[in-house]
Design an enzyme around this catalytic site. Structure first.
Site, PDB file in Angstrom:
ATOM      1  N   GLU A 264       4.854 -11.759 -12.265  1.00 47.58           N
ATOM      2  CA  GLU A 264       4.194 -13.014 -11.883  1.00 47.58           C
ATOM      3  C   GLU A 264       4.953 -14.211 -12.453  1.00 47.58           C
ATOM      4  OE1 GLU A 264       1.032  -9.779 -12.237  1.00 47.58           O
ATOM      5  OE2 GLU A 264       2.776 -10.459 -13.379  1.00 47.58           O
TER       6      GLU A 264
ATOM      7  N   ARG B 121       5.836  -2.292 -10.067  1.00 51.06           N
ATOM      8  CA  ARG B 121       5.560  -1.639  -8.790  1.00 51.06           C
ATOM      9  C   ARG B 121       5.430  -2.661  -7.676  1.00 51.06           C
ATOM     10  NH1 ARG B 121       0.403   1.953  -9.994  1.00 51.06           N
ATOM     11  NH2 ARG B 121      -0.277  -0.065 -10.804  1.00 51.06           N
TER      12      ARG B 121
ATOM     13  N   HIS C  41     -10.205  -6.991 -10.600  1.00 50.85           N
ATOM     14  CA  HIS C  41      -9.175  -5.957 -10.524  1.00 50.85           C
ATOM     15  C   HIS C  41      -9.855  -4.588 -10.629  1.00 50.85           C
ATOM     16  CE1 HIS C  41      -5.323  -4.076 -10.796  1.00 50.85           C
ATOM     17  NE2 HIS C  41      -4.677  -5.210 -10.947  1.00 50.85           N
ATOM     18  N   THR C  42     -10.607  -4.250  -9.603  1.00 53.96           N
ATOM     19  CA  THR C  42     -11.331  -2.987  -9.583  1.00 53.96           C
ATOM     20  C   THR C  42     -10.413  -1.881  -9.091  1.00 53.96           C
ATOM     21  OG1 THR C  42     -12.125  -3.642  -7.389  1.00 53.96           O
ATOM     22  CG2 THR C  42     -13.627  -3.963  -9.234  1.00 53.96           C
ATOM     23  N   ARG C  43     -10.271  -0.859  -9.866  1.00 52.74           N
ATOM     24  CA  ARG C  43      -9.424   0.269  -9.482  1.00 52.74           C
ATOM     25  C   ARG C  43     -10.310   1.470  -9.178  1.00 52.74           C
ATOM     26  NH1 ARG C  43      -4.324  -0.043 -13.758  1.00 52.74           N
ATOM     27  NH2 ARG C  43      -3.747  -2.203 -13.292  1.00 52.74           N
TER      28      ARG C  43
ATOM     29  N   ASP D  69      -3.642  -7.106  -3.534  1.00 55.21           N
ATOM     30  CA  ASP D  69      -3.513  -5.664  -3.744  1.00 55.21           C
ATOM     31  C   ASP D  69      -4.736  -4.954  -3.179  1.00 55.21           C
ATOM     32  OD1 ASP D  69      -1.153  -6.204  -4.959  1.00 55.21           O
ATOM     33  OD2 ASP D  69      -1.795  -5.708  -6.992  1.00 55.21           O
ATOM     34  N   ASP D  70      -4.524  -3.743  -2.684  1.00 56.71           N
ATOM     35  CA  ASP D  70      -5.613  -3.061  -1.971  1.00 56.71           C
ATOM     36  C   ASP D  70      -6.669  -2.466  -2.889  1.00 56.71           C
ATOM     37  OD1 ASP D  70      -4.228  -0.899  -2.981  1.00 56.71           O
ATOM     38  OD2 ASP D  70      -3.687  -0.041  -1.040  1.00 56.71           O
ATOM     39  N   ASP D  71      -6.476  -2.546  -4.210  1.00 61.38           N
ATOM     40  CA  ASP D  71      -7.496  -2.029  -5.113  1.00 61.38           C
ATOM     41  C   ASP D  71      -8.318  -3.138  -5.767  1.00 61.38           C
ATOM     42  OD1 ASP D  71      -5.481  -3.047  -6.669  1.00 61.38           O
ATOM     43  OD2 ASP D  71      -5.271  -1.300  -7.970  1.00 61.38           O
TER      44      ASP D  71
ATOM     45  N   THR E 219       0.851  -1.191   0.000  1.00 58.49           N
ATOM     46  CA  THR E 219       0.000   0.000   0.000  1.00 58.49           C
ATOM     47  C   THR E 219       0.886   1.240   0.000  1.00 58.49           C
ATOM     48  OG1 THR E 219      -1.877   1.095   1.092  1.00 58.49           O
ATOM     49  CG2 THR E 219      -0.203   0.119   2.522  1.00 58.49           C
TER      50      THR E 219
END
Length: 306
Positions: free
Chosen positions: A256, A137, A283-285, A168-170, A70
């Protein structure tokens, strides 16, 4: 005399019939089964319910370790809140939250303290030279989570049942996904929605084996899969202590593959989510926040954390 007896008989007849009916109804009722001290029926098979299936004790479940990189941004707390609300509903989950920072931020520290779930709060900054657009990243943050996991378990005796995945946080996660990944023996895989310029990407499965990739970008990758599309057994992580995400020579979109080819092969992958035909993670941003009217200097009389 006969007429007197007959009249009395007629008077008593309705009452006799009522008594007979009541006795008949009462005798036709089945006796209730005796209750055991735990509330179950005892005795013969008549009316007794079969014993309820035993649920697996929570202590016997493999622990799921979720590594989440994050970084500071206007939507950080909102993203972490959504993720924590999901994780709190998962049994035996340990959250490894890694900040891209030289020190723990006050915002994330306060958030972790009130998250209400087992959480390890780490921090490691991304070197400035790797923050250019187009470079991979969260490499340092994921590696910090892997290092903590190995250090924690290196002195514990085997077996240590557990599963690792990178959250991932998104992203948005179905609770069903955690049930699927918990049975991972080595490396399990599943589809990911809203990724690669397509509605979904997935491993192509035939006869229970991964034979290819349905993807919108570079299907020639050794593992053409999103970071949200796989989980790894803890034993595999511990038995491959040098398996990390690489900076040198790594290309965008290849992290990956670079990681997975250190620990497994395509033939060994375990398809989940109904042979990779169900999307259980997206994978919602979050939309970029519009702060055009935010004043340059703080003008409110109170300072509110967002």
């Amino acid at each position: 005399m006969k007429s007197l007896l007959f009249s009395r008989f007629l008077l008593l007849l309705p009452w006799v019939l009522i008594v007979i009916i009541v006795l008949d109804i009462d005798s036709s009722r089945a006796p209730l089964p005796a209750l055991s001290p735990r509330g179950g029926a005892e005795g013969g098979s008549g009316g007794a319910r079969p014993p309820a299936p035993r649920r697996r004790p929570e202590a016997a479940l493999p622990t799921i370790y979720a590594i989440t990189p994050t970084y500071s941004r206007p939507v950080q707390k909102a993203e972490l809140t959504r993720l924590a609300n999901t994780f709190r509903q998962v049994s035996r989950l340990h959250w490894i939250l890694v900040e891209d920072a030289a020190a723990r931020s006050e915002l994330v520290t306060r958030f972790v303290a009130g998250a209400g779930l087992p959480c390890t709060h780490l921090h490691v900054p991304t070197p400035r030279r790797y923050k250019r657009p187009g470079l991979p990243r969260a490499t340092e943050q994921r590696n910090a989570g892997l290092a903590w996991l190995r250090q924690r378990h290196q002195h514990l005796p085997p077996p240590q049942p557990g599963v690792l995945f990178f959250a991932d946080d998104d992203n948005t996660y179905s609770l069903e996904l955690f049930q699927e990944m918990r049975t991972t023996r080595k490396v399990s895989v599943w589809p990911v929605g809203l990724v690669g310029g397509r509605r979904y990407e997935r491993p192509v499965v035939e006869n229970g084996k991964v034979v290819g990739w349905y993807t919108g970008w570079r299907a020639d990758r050794p593992f053409a899969i999103d970071m949200a599309g796989f989980a790894v057994s803890l034993q595999v992580i511990l038995s491959h202590p040098k398996a990390v995400f690489k900076r040198r020579g790594s290309q965008p979109g290849m992290q990956e593959s670079d990681f997975l080819k250190q620990i497994t092969t395509v033939e060994e992958l375990e398809p989940k989510a109904n042979n990779c035909t169900k999307v259980l993670v997206w994978h919602t941003r979050t939309e970029k926040v519009n702060l055009a009217n935010e004043p340059k200097y703080h003008l409110d009389t109170v300072n509110i954390e967002v």
